[in-house]
Design an enzyme around this catalytic site. Structure first.
Site, PDB file in Angstrom:
ATOM      1  CE  LYS A 110       9.065  -2.397   0.994  1.00  0.00           C
ATOM      2  NZ  LYS A 110       8.343  -3.096  -0.059  1.00  0.00           N
ATOM      3  N   GLY A 144       2.172   3.065   1.965  1.00  0.00           N
ATOM      4  CA  GLY A 144       2.368   4.279   2.746  1.00  0.00           C
ATOM      5  C   GLY A 144       2.410   4.064   4.233  1.00  0.00           C
ATOM      6  CD  GLU A 179      14.185   5.843   0.174  1.00  0.00           C
ATOM      7  OE1 GLU A 179      14.324   4.677  -0.227  1.00  0.00           O
ATOM      8  OE2 GLU A 179      13.117   6.456   0.098  1.00  0.00           O
ATOM      9  CG  LEU A 182      14.532  13.765  -4.512  1.00  0.00           C
ATOM     10  CD1 LEU A 182      15.813  14.594  -4.449  1.00  0.00           C
ATOM     11  CD2 LEU A 182      14.634  12.697  -5.588  1.00  0.00           C
ATOM     12  CG  HIS A 187       5.624   7.549  -6.027  1.00  0.00           C
ATOM     13  ND1 HIS A 187       5.990   7.230  -4.740  1.00  0.00           N
ATOM     14  CD2 HIS A 187       5.341   6.365  -6.625  1.00  0.00           C
ATOM     15  CE1 HIS A 187       5.907   5.912  -4.570  1.00  0.00           C
ATOM     16  NE2 HIS A 187       5.509   5.374  -5.711  1.00  0.00           N
ATOM     17  CD  GLU A 249       6.117   2.064  -5.035  1.00  0.00           C
ATOM     18  OE1 GLU A 249       6.606   2.859  -4.208  1.00  0.00           O
ATOM     19  OE2 GLU A 249       5.021   1.499  -4.874  1.00  0.00           O
ATOM     20  NE  ARG A 265       2.395  -4.869  -1.622  1.00  0.00           N
ATOM     21  CZ  ARG A 265       1.868  -3.700  -1.968  1.00  0.00           C
ATOM     22  NH1 ARG A 265       0.897  -3.665  -2.880  1.00  0.00           N
ATOM     23  NH2 ARG A 265       2.308  -2.569  -1.445  1.00  0.00           N
TER      24      ARG A 265
END
Length: 1014
Positions: A110, A144, A179, A182, A187, A249, A265
């Site tokens: 990520k 998640g 990160e 926010l 989402h 995303e 994926r």
């Protein structure tokens, strides 16, 4: 026939297996032991059982299961984003249903994906150092898992630890990143096939970062914003040449957005995009993997909603009725009679509904939820019903919050072992956890419960046993351990003491101020021939006491063969202990002290399958430590064969009077047909000391331990201690006062001085002015010079009885360790013979390996020459000293006391007078390319032979020698700057302390491959 391995479980495995069957592709499923009755096992053409605690993460087992397959579908979760797995599939000739390994490597990380997005001008949520709130997220995986919101700095560490553990268990990778959080954002996901956008969806309704409701297309997005999201997703896909199905995303707040991550994926919520686009994404994946021509042009077909039905406990599905009707689809792996566990993700079923618009789809979803009939496990159905009863369109990620449960919740997932009125015992990972409860107990023995599931209607006061503990009580389990650690053997100790020796443990205790033993409970590997009780009694620690101890305030490895146990022989277990401790010494740069008394290899061990035993690694491992850490060998009594090899590997050997050292004991000698000998006839000290095997001979084991401590101290420089630094405001005692008035005693001792090495003192350095006789032909005691020059009681001489023409000693000057070499004018007039050269060369290697500065006290007429000398191979032995000295990396200082003649003097100067950090002489110094007398006789032979009168010839010779001496005296040599200075002998310590200061700290690792054992 095409064959596909589905490397997953549960609902996604069922989804892929059905899509493959529709295409006529044969399938292979895999299953863990607790998944043997799972639906996906029965749907496949063939199923392969997996073993282990994390079988779905076991690449080797999965690839073995793929034998005969052409492709592997990873599903989601587990290894679906693992580049190493994809690469391993390719190496086996298997098509990986997903992106290329390099793309997975990039996007599956990520952090790297965020860097790529930022480079393309796509906004990202950077978290500035110290900024809160932040989101801690797993680098790998998704769903998640491995995510925590952190509002304050004090919560960060626990959140990171929890995320790492969760990610490691789910994806096999525990790395995380930060990160910027926010809040109150939506989402939004964009579905890709290759670099083409298929659609988007809103996944904002989440509980603990787990999506529960998804809507497609994403509602309430302005067309420009939707277009910007699609273009950002396409840009990312194009930048990496994306192939296959994937999702990008984003977080959306108002009319702005920020990139979150790429999921390279298939995703759980792919179904809603399928419903509105008309594209079967799993079918598309499979056709692309087999190289088929696929049309995945999306259509616009109303709206779709997916609702995730999750189990909140384990159990057996006694009823499992699913909704149906127009526009209703349920993807599940459940069936009546299926035992639902709590080991994996709690997703039980996905309700997917479609309608011509979102209102119709939502009403259809509400109706379908009411039609579910699930019994045998608890679920989140009631929560979902209440959630969809609210206005969820346009909700943000903090909208869906489950109502807190009232009562005692399970602190972890597990199986109920027992239930009482006030407690529930849970088993998880083979451990029992007692949970105190009150009120009505809601579970029964045998139930599986999820973390957070209600156990009882009321909470207990405590989850710990509050009874008082007797701190002095010794429990039976501890008593057993303490009994095994009682190594007292009075009879064996008495025999040792009667012979004038000490036990192995007494020596270790004397050596170390603190000691922790490794392998103390080991016993001889002889269970096939002796009872366990006998082995415990007679072979404690398998005859070797070994561990890490503290000597002079610093850690070392200390080990001692125990002669009272099987004659100190080398057994299987004590070899293993040596290997363990040698590895620790190598890894942590720990010196090793070895008490080596023993008889070598042990033929009586039976608990092994070895034939020759030549694959034993202990000797190799110990030899590899040579040159990296100081190795000290101590021997009292008999030391033969393998024990002698370890002893001989050491840098220094300290031997107690009466010791015998030999490469073979009596049995080995007799077995070789070499005669019959008593042990005391083999390698006694009157042989091994003068031949140079033993460095230091001592009278007792107590003295041996004291010498070992002293030897180690020269190599234990405290970290960060600067070189040769006197205390602030204290004049160096090396700087002596002016010459004493007539009659002033010179034997006074200076007061103690203290620096980073502790207290030290030295003799009055004015004594050195009188150490060398004014008569240049008169010998003197070089050891008196050394003792006066060094700090008081700091001299430790090595190999004193061998190679006597050179003294090699460890000394201190102002507390600093120094390696000193010095010619002894009382032996061969100071000439260097083969033995002395070998001794000196090895000593210089020792100093160089461990960064000890070298001081050379030169008084030599040169190398030993003549036919007798050449019979000792002097050409090789003497040049060995030259080669070693020329390749030193440590500071080197030369002090000429008297004679400095020829190649011998150059060898004492490390090769040349210009090599040392300083080259100085005392006033008695005399220099020349060879001895002055010999130089006159050789150089003026013709002139002298021409003088017929013998008296006149003698007088002329003496005149020439006197002239040569005047020419070669130290002051004249200094006048042409061949040496740095002629100094007051009383000033010698100041030169050492000032000019010899090393510029670097103690090296780590090896400077030299090894230290020559000879």
């Amino acid at each position: 026939m095409a064959v596909l391995l589905v490397a997953n479980r549960g609902e996604v495995a069922v989804r892929v297996l059905r899509a493959a069957a529709d295409l006529g592709i044969r399938t292979v499923a895999v299953y863990a032991e607790d998944d043997a009755s799972a639906l996906h096992v029965t749907l496949a053409d063939r199923a392969v059982a997996l073993r282990g605690d994390s079988p779905y993460l076991d690449v080797d087992q999965l690839l073995d299961a793929a034998a005969g397959c052409q492709a592997v579908h990873p599903g989601w979760g587990f290894l679906s984003e693992n580049a190493d797995f994809a690469r391993a599939c390719e190496e086996r000739g298997l098509a990986f249903v997903g992106p290329r390994p390099d793309v997975l490597e990039l996007l599956g990380d990520k952090r790297r994906a965020r860097e790529l997005a930022a480079s393309l001008g796509i906004p990202v949520l950077d978290a500035a150092p110290g900024e809160f709130p932040v989101m801690v997220k797993a680098v790998a995986g998704g769903g998640g898992k491995g995510m925590r919101a952190v509002q304050a700095p004090e919560d960060l560490d626990s959140a990171v630890e929890a995320c790492r553990a969760e990610a490691l268990a789910a994806f096999g990778n525990g790395d995380v990143y930060f990160e910027r959080l926010l809040p109150s954002a939506r989402h939004i996901e964009v579905q890709l096939v290759g670099t083409s956008v298929i659609g988007d969806r809103d996944c904002s309704l989440q509980v603990r970062h787990q999506k529960v409701v998804e809507i497609a297309p994403a509602p309430l997005l302005d067309p420009p914003l939707r277009k910007a999201l699609h273009e950002a997703a396409e840009a990312l896909a194009s930048a990496v040449g994306y192939t296959g199905v994937g999702t990008v995303e984003f977080l959306v707040a108002g009319d702005s957005f920020a990139f979150l991550e790429v999921n390279p994926r298939l995703q759980v919520e792919h179904t809603v995009t399928e419903m509105v686009s008309g594209v079967d994404l799993v079918r598309t994946q499979l056709l692309l993997a087999w190289g088929g021509d696929v049309d995945y042009t999306p259509a616009e077909r109303g709206a779709a909603v997916q609702v995730r039905v999750n189990q909140t406990s384990g159990g057996v599905l006694s009823s499992f009725a699913l909704p149906s009707g127009p526009g209703v689809r349920v993807d599940t792996h459940g069936y009546v009679g299926y035992r639902v566990g709590t080991r994996y993700d709690g997703l039980l079923a996905k309700l997917v509904v479609h309608g011509e618009d979102l209102d119709v789809a939502l009403n259809r979803a509400r109706r379908a939820l009411r039609e579910f009939r699930i019994e045998g496990v608890s679920t989140n159905l009631e929560f979902l019903k209440s959630l969809l009863a609210r206005d969820i369109v346009g909700a943000t990620t903090d909208f869906a919050i489950e109502e807190p449960l009232q009562g005692m919740q399970a602190p972890l997932a597990g199986t109920v072992v027992s239930v009482s009125a006030d407690s529930v015992v849970l088993e998880a990972m083979k451990m029992h956890h007692v949970v105190r409860v009150s009120g009505d107990v809601l579970v029964s023995a045998g139930d599986t419960v999820a973390e957070g599931q209600l156990l009882a209607s009321s909470s207990g006061e405590s989850t710990e046993d509050s009874s008082e503990v007797d701190l002095d009580h010794v429990r039976p389990d501890l008593a057993e351990v303490l009994a095994r650690h009682d190594f007292d053997r009075p009879e064996a100790a008495s025999r040792r003491h009667a012979a004038g020796g000490r036990t192995a443990r007494e020596n270790i205790a004397d050596l170390c101020s603190s000691f922790v033993e490794y392998g103390g409970l080991a016993i001889a590997a002889q269970r096939r021939r002796r009872s366990l009780a006998e082995l415990i009694e007679r072979t404690p620690a398998d005859g070797m006491v070994a561990g890490i101890g503290v000597v002079n305030g610093q850690r070392i490895v200390a080990m001692s063969y125990d002669y009272a146990v099987l004659a100190g022989t080398q057994g299987l277990r004590n070899h293993q202990k040596k290997d363990r401790l040698f590895a620790l010494a190598q890894r942590e740069n720990l010196p090793v002290v070895l008490f080596a008394e023993g008889g070598g290899g042990r033929p009586g061990d039976t608990d092994h399958s070895m034939v020759s035993g030549l694959d034993c690694g202990s000797f190799h491992a110990f030899a590899q430590l040579s040159g990296q850490v100081p190795l000290v060998g101590v021997v009292a009594g008999r030391c033969f064969a393998g024990n002698a090899v370890l002893l001989g590997t050491c840098d220094v050997i300290i031997a107690v009077d009466g010791a015998n050292i030999g490469m073979g004991g009596p049995a080995m000698i007799e077995g070789g047909g070499l005669g019959t000998f008593r042990p005391e006839d083999i390698g006694p000290l009157d042989v091994q000391v003068p031949n140079g095997v033993v460095d230091i001979a001592v009278a007792s084991e107590e003295e041996a331990v004291a010498v070992a401590k002293k030897y180690l101290s020269y190599f234990q420089i405290p970290a960060g201690v600067p070189p040769f630094q006197a205390p602030a405001g204290v004049p160096s005692p090396s700087a002596q006062p002016s010459p004493a008035p007539s009659g002033e005693p010179l034997e006074t001792i200076l007061p103690d001085r203290t620096d980073n090495f502790g207290s030290w003192n030295c003799a009055d350095q004015r004594l050195l002015r009188h150490a060398i006789p004014e008569n240049r032909l008169r010998a003197y005691d070089i050891r008196t010079v050394i003792d006066t020059l060094a700090d008081t009681d700091s001299v430790l001489e090595l190999r004193k009885a061998f190679g006597k023409a050179i003294v090699t000693a460890l000394i201190r000057v102002e507390g600093r360790p120094i390696a000193l070499i010095a010619n002894d004018p009382n032996v061969l007039g100071g000439a260097i013979d083969a033995d002395a050269a070998d001794k000196c060369a090895r000593f210089l290697q020792l100093a160089d390996a461990f960064d000890l500065p070298v001081v050379s006290l030169c008084d030599t007429p040169g190398f030993m020459v003549g036919p007798d000398a050449e019979r000792t191979a002097t050409v090789r032995h003497l040049t060995r000293m030259v080669v070693t000295g020329a390749n030193l990396s440590v500071p080197f200082g030369l002090i000429v006391l008297r004679k400095a003649y020829g190649l011998g003097a150059q060898a004492m100067a490390a090769g040349s007078l210009k090599v040392p950090q300083f080259a100085v002489s005392w006033p008695t110094g005399e220099f020349g390319p060879m001895g002055l007398e010999g130089a006159v006789k050789l150089g003026f032979k013709r002139e002298l032979d021409a003088i017929e009168d013998q008296q006149e010839r003698k007088e002329r010779y003496e005149q020439m020698v006197a002239a040569a001496y005047e020419h070669g005296k130290a002051l004249n040599v200094a006048s042409v700057f061949e040496i740095d200075d002629v100094i007051d002998p009383a000033d010698t310590r100041r030169w050492i302390a000032t000019a010899l200061a090393p510029s670097t700290s103690r090296s780590q690792g090896k400077k030299r491959p090894f230290i020559d054992t000879w």
